[in-house]
Design a protein around this motif. Sequence first.
Motif, PDB file in Angstrom:
ATOM      1  N   ASN A 457       0.824  -1.214   0.000  1.00 57.36           N
ATOM      2  CA  ASN A 457       0.000   0.000   0.000  1.00 57.36           C
ATOM      3  C   ASN A 457       0.853   1.257   0.000  1.00 57.36           C
ATOM      4  O   ASN A 457       0.424   2.306   0.437  1.00 57.36           O
ATOM      5  CB  ASN A 457      -0.985   0.010   1.175  1.00 57.36           C
ATOM      6  CG  ASN A 457      -0.336  -0.364   2.487  1.00 57.36           C
ATOM      7  OD1 ASN A 457       0.530   0.349   2.984  1.00 57.36           O
ATOM      8  ND2 ASN A 457      -0.718  -1.492   3.052  1.00 57.36           N
ATOM      9  N   GLY A 458       2.028   1.151  -0.517  1.00 59.06           N
ATOM     10  CA  GLY A 458       2.863   2.326  -0.749  1.00 59.06           C
ATOM     11  C   GLY A 458       3.960   1.912  -1.689  1.00 59.06           C
ATOM     12  O   GLY A 458       4.782   1.060  -1.364  1.00 59.06           O
ATOM     13  N   ARG A 459       3.952   2.441  -2.899  1.00 59.00           N
ATOM     14  CA  ARG A 459       4.916   2.000  -3.896  1.00 59.00           C
ATOM     15  C   ARG A 459       5.910   3.106  -4.210  1.00 59.00           C
ATOM     16  O   ARG A 459       5.563   4.290  -4.246  1.00 59.00           O
ATOM     17  CB  ARG A 459       4.201   1.609  -5.195  1.00 59.00           C
ATOM     18  CG  ARG A 459       3.541   0.251  -5.160  1.00 59.00           C
ATOM     19  CD  ARG A 459       3.100  -0.108  -6.561  1.00 59.00           C
ATOM     20  NE  ARG A 459       2.535  -1.445  -6.613  1.00 59.00           N
ATOM     21  CZ  ARG A 459       1.397  -1.724  -7.223  1.00 59.00           C
ATOM     22  NH1 ARG A 459       0.701  -0.780  -7.799  1.00 59.00           N
ATOM     23  NH2 ARG A 459       0.950  -2.961  -7.271  1.00 59.00           N
ATOM     24  N   GLU A 460       7.140   2.694  -4.476  1.00 61.68           N
ATOM     25  CA  GLU A 460       8.169   3.642  -4.865  1.00 61.68           C
ATOM     26  C   GLU A 460       7.737   4.338  -6.155  1.00 61.68           C
ATOM     27  O   GLU A 460       7.258   3.704  -7.087  1.00 61.68           O
ATOM     28  CB  GLU A 460       9.500   2.904  -5.082  1.00 61.68           C
ATOM     29  CG  GLU A 460      10.690   3.821  -5.204  1.00 61.68           C
ATOM     30  CD  GLU A 460      11.990   3.064  -5.186  1.00 61.68           C
ATOM     31  OE1 GLU A 460      13.041   3.715  -5.143  1.00 61.68           O
ATOM     32  OE2 GLU A 460      11.952   1.812  -5.211  1.00 61.68           O
ATOM     33  N   GLY A 461       7.875   5.641  -6.175  1.00 57.65           N
ATOM     34  CA  GLY A 461       7.495   6.409  -7.363  1.00 57.65           C
ATOM     35  C   GLY A 461       6.121   7.027  -7.281  1.00 57.65           C
ATOM     36  O   GLY A 461       5.808   7.955  -8.024  1.00 57.65           O
ATOM     37  N   VAL A 462       5.249   6.526  -6.392  1.00 59.25           N
ATOM     38  CA  VAL A 462       3.934   7.132  -6.178  1.00 59.25           C
ATOM     39  C   VAL A 462       4.113   8.283  -5.193  1.00 59.25           C
ATOM     40  O   VAL A 462       4.686   8.112  -4.121  1.00 59.25           O
ATOM     41  CB  VAL A 462       2.931   6.103  -5.636  1.00 59.25           C
ATOM     42  CG1 VAL A 462       1.592   6.767  -5.352  1.00 59.25           C
ATOM     43  CG2 VAL A 462       2.765   4.961  -6.630  1.00 59.25           C
ATOM     44  N   THR A 463       3.624   9.460  -5.570  1.00 60.24           N
ATOM     45  CA  THR A 463       3.880  10.673  -4.785  1.00 60.24           C
ATOM     46  C   THR A 463       2.586  11.300  -4.309  1.00 60.24           C
ATOM     47  O   THR A 463       1.580  11.290  -5.020  1.00 60.24           O
ATOM     48  CB  THR A 463       4.661  11.697  -5.629  1.00 60.24           C
ATOM     49  OG1 THR A 463       5.884  11.099  -6.065  1.00 60.24           O
ATOM     50  CG2 THR A 463       4.986  12.949  -4.828  1.00 60.24           C
ATOM     51  N   GLU A 464       2.624  11.843  -3.119  1.00 62.78           N
ATOM     52  CA  GLU A 464       1.488  12.595  -2.560  1.00 62.78           C
ATOM     53  C   GLU A 464       1.981  13.981  -2.151  1.00 62.78           C
ATOM     54  O   GLU A 464       3.073  14.131  -1.611  1.00 62.78           O
ATOM     55  CB  GLU A 464       0.901  11.859  -1.357  1.00 62.78           C
ATOM     56  CG  GLU A 464      -0.248  12.607  -0.709  1.00 62.78           C
ATOM     57  CD  GLU A 464      -1.548  11.825  -0.744  1.00 62.78           C
ATOM     58  OE1 GLU A 464      -2.522  12.289  -0.137  1.00 62.78           O
ATOM     59  OE2 GLU A 464      -1.592  10.766  -1.372  1.00 62.78           O
ATOM     60  N   ARG A 465       1.136  14.962  -2.366  1.00 60.69           N
ATOM     61  CA  ARG A 465       1.505  16.358  -2.116  1.00 60.69           C
ATOM     62  C   ARG A 465       0.478  16.979  -1.163  1.00 60.69           C
ATOM     63  O   ARG A 465      -0.729  16.819  -1.356  1.00 60.69           O
ATOM     64  CB  ARG A 465       1.536  17.124  -3.442  1.00 60.69           C
ATOM     65  CG  ARG A 465       2.049  18.536  -3.384  1.00 60.69           C
ATOM     66  CD  ARG A 465       2.049  19.097  -4.823  1.00 60.69           C
ATOM     67  NE  ARG A 465       2.505  20.471  -4.885  1.00 60.69           N
ATOM     68  CZ  ARG A 465       3.774  20.833  -5.019  1.00 60.69           C
ATOM     69  NH1 ARG A 465       4.720  19.900  -5.080  1.00 60.69           N
ATOM     70  NH2 ARG A 465       4.113  22.105  -5.104  1.00 60.69           N
ATOM     71  N   THR A 608       4.543  23.299   1.395  1.00 67.24           N
ATOM     72  CA  THR A 608       3.996  22.228   0.573  1.00 67.24           C
ATOM     73  C   THR A 608       5.066  21.157   0.449  1.00 67.24           C
ATOM     74  O   THR A 608       6.228  21.464   0.142  1.00 67.24           O
ATOM     75  CB  THR A 608       3.598  22.738  -0.814  1.00 67.24           C
ATOM     76  OG1 THR A 608       2.572  23.728  -0.665  1.00 67.24           O
ATOM     77  CG2 THR A 608       3.079  21.611  -1.689  1.00 67.24           C
ATOM     78  N   ALA A 609       4.690  19.932   0.707  1.00 71.37           N
ATOM     79  CA  ALA A 609       5.668  18.845   0.694  1.00 71.37           C
ATOM     80  C   ALA A 609       5.184  17.697  -0.174  1.00 71.37           C
ATOM     81  O   ALA A 609       4.000  17.329  -0.150  1.00 71.37           O
ATOM     82  CB  ALA A 609       5.925  18.345   2.117  1.00 71.37           C
ATOM     83  N   ASN A 610       6.106  17.137  -0.938  1.00 75.75           N
ATOM     84  CA  ASN A 610       5.865  15.900  -1.678  1.00 75.75           C
ATOM     85  C   ASN A 610       6.432  14.742  -0.874  1.00 75.75           C
ATOM     86  O   ASN A 610       7.448  14.879  -0.189  1.00 75.75           O
ATOM     87  CB  ASN A 610       6.547  15.941  -3.045  1.00 75.75           C
ATOM     88  CG  ASN A 610       5.940  16.980  -3.953  1.00 75.75           C
ATOM     89  OD1 ASN A 610       4.725  17.067  -4.057  1.00 75.75           O
ATOM     90  ND2 ASN A 610       6.769  17.777  -4.599  1.00 75.75           N
ATOM     91  N   PHE A 611       5.781  13.602  -0.985  1.00 74.40           N
ATOM     92  CA  PHE A 611       6.234  12.446  -0.222  1.00 74.40           C
ATOM     93  C   PHE A 611       6.051  11.181  -1.043  1.00 74.40           C
ATOM     94  O   PHE A 611       5.038  10.997  -1.720  1.00 74.40           O
ATOM     95  CB  PHE A 611       5.437  12.322   1.079  1.00 74.40           C
ATOM     96  CG  PHE A 611       5.794  11.106   1.884  1.00 74.40           C
ATOM     97  CD1 PHE A 611       6.900  11.118   2.718  1.00 74.40           C
ATOM     98  CD2 PHE A 611       5.047   9.942   1.781  1.00 74.40           C
ATOM     99  CE1 PHE A 611       7.253  10.001   3.454  1.00 74.40           C
ATOM    100  CE2 PHE A 611       5.378   8.817   2.513  1.00 74.40           C
ATOM    101  CZ  PHE A 611       6.486   8.843   3.348  1.00 74.40           C
ATOM    102  N   SER A 612       7.028  10.299  -0.985  1.00 77.84           N
ATOM    103  CA  SER A 612       6.880   8.948  -1.530  1.00 77.84           C
ATOM    104  C   SER A 612       7.735   8.008  -0.694  1.00 77.84           C
ATOM    105  O   SER A 612       8.804   8.394  -0.200  1.00 77.84           O
ATOM    106  CB  SER A 612       7.298   8.872  -3.002  1.00 77.84           C
ATOM    107  OG  SER A 612       8.657   9.217  -3.153  1.00 77.84           O
TER     108      SER A 612
END
Length: 769
Positions: A457-465, A608-612
């Motif tokens: 339920n969390g893959r490398e390359g998938v990003t949330e902002r 604002t932060a991006n996370f993966s």
Amino acid sequence: MLTGRSIFRVEDERLLRGNGRYVDDVCVPGTLHACFVRSPHAHARIGHVDTSAASSVPGVARVLTGHDMADLVGRLSSFYEVPALRKIEFDAMTRDKARFCGDIVAMVIAESRYAAEDGCDQIDVEYEVLPAVTSSEQGLRGDAPLVFDNLGTNVVFDDSACFGNVEAAFGQASHVVSRTFRQHRQSPCPMETRGGAATFDPRSGELTYHASTQSGHSLRRAISLFLRHPLQQTRVIVGDNGGSFGEKFTMTREDLCVCAASRLLGRPVKWIEDRRENLMAGGHAREEVMEAELALAADGTILGLKAKLTIDGGAYPAIRLYMPAELYTSVREDMPSAYRIPAFELSCQSVATNKATYVAYRGPWEVETWVRERLLDEAALEIGMDPVELRRRNLITPEEQPYKTVTGAVLEDATAMAALDTVLAALDYPALRARQRAARQEGRYLGIGIAGHCEHNGREGVTERTTVRIELDGTVTVVTAQMQTGQGHQTTLAQLVADELSVPHGHVRLVSGDTSRVPFKVIGTGGSMASTMATGSVLAATRQVKDQIRRVAGHLLECDPADIELTGAQAIVRGDPSAALPLAEIAETAYLRPLLLPAGMDPCLEATANFSWPGHQWTVATHGCVVEVDPRTGKVAIEKYVAAVDCGTVINPAIVEGQIRGGVAQGIAGVLYEHSQYDDDGQYLASTFMDYLVPTAAEIPDIEIHLLPGPRGAIRPRGIGETGAIAAPATLTNAIADALSPLGVHVTQQYLPPSVIAEMIGRATAAGG
């Protein structure tokens, strides 16, 4: 600390008092109401569509046929091209032939829903009924009717993958256990059905669509792309959402028709799906056949696994992506789970049939867990080993981790062995087996089912902002890409922010659902990724804001920012509580007196932060179930149900347990009650709750939940939304199969209402003597 506490959901009071704002609550002056004429046939060529009588019905503003809609909406297809996928283009409203019972043939827009429905009744459609494809097996035959004539085949997707030396694994096996397993068709059945309210402003050219969806930005893109409307003038707003469970993950043809009608007429247009439409045409899931073979050494060590997956894909593909292709990808990755499986081969075909669209449903890849765990029980029975012992011999231990599975996924902190031990202790497994033996001597059929799963339920390359902002009065606004579909985000994400900034929980407000305000995210909410992805980006943005607060406070209080602590909505100097500034005063300084800020600092408190995640994140669970089956009636009584789940850091235990219980209820429902059934002609047989049996709380047993402690240190939640629905069908069917094993019954299908079980017992009894 709020994190880890079961505080009340802040959403509940508003919703329970009837103050929610769902799509049907959107009331724009001058709104027209839409209704659809749907095909009564599964497969039929469409001749003349006579709309004259409908156009004369009082209150009807416009009647649109498939040919009319083709001028307004371009040809549809899935957004993303997949190498093994045959591209299908189709119309928002069919104009050549109906491809399933419920296909859209015409649309009536009127001053009221009543007038629109009256208009639909007056439309006369000429149909030439064609033979229907009602199963994937039928669709694969050489003489099968074609759902899409131009493809020349009903096979829409065909792919395979092989990992390790499968041939050698099966060549050296002492035991090979082969079974063909069948899952039946189900409806996600959200409490709030699909719907939308579109408003086109001719002056500005802006098209606004209030929708019940999981994926606001993807829906916005679909509207812009297929209506050929500028993206910057397209806006999607998602308010409260009365459930989804995957059904609202994709964009629907009805969405596009409603938006097109509003733009055509220059007036707001609303469509709210009724329950019959939802059950018939809202989308179905789970109908899959998997042929599986397990190779084992003499001591029960797994040597290899082969599987062939065939999916009944229905007629029209989902618009955003073709769900069977996505399902195949997830099954390929997850099917080895937390077991040592050195060789694995998987092939997949998706077949077009004359049924409703195949859509996501809570834990769409659940078939991998169901088949694997059923196959393990069948293997244990065949080689004469306890099913728990077979699992123990093959589960990856903590000492072996990080462990790279045969498919290349990396398992780390996967607590499958601990989850199994927890369930066995809760069931008192040895005593339970003894009680089962005694019950069988009395002619009672007790069954014990165990099943485990390990879900990414969390893959490398998938990003949330995410954006976090301190307002002028010291309160906090969090702007998230997550959609609110009942998971309690407004409570849990606010708990994290409140703890980080040391402010009251009520001072944190979430903004979501409006594509003109929230960050872009393709998925929106789905795949159990809210806990992993949203938490990560919320914490990252909040910590940046926290550093900004310390910098401003340190400057104003003439100390090192590192000496600033946040407590009680104040910034204080460590060791000197008298040197303190309220957060509101710091915010006022940042926004209203920027000359007092440190040199070079922007006049705001916002980040604002991006996370993966750097790699894979896994939710691990094991469920256990005890049932008693009445061999005369086939009725199943669930005596006990236990779930042990490692979901990492638990933000709000009550919400986590509620998610698990809800998922287990849906899994039980899929085995004992729910079935989206068609007849041999493709007629849909479950279009009301009289025929599609959704269980109530009275039919679901108490569910005992054990939450395993997550990794120590940093906050690291794992997704929890789908774990119950994934593990429950395997657990319950394993228990039923265990109960029926003395009668010689082998359970290879998932739908097991009393009538089916009684029939299976009858066949086994007749075959035995």
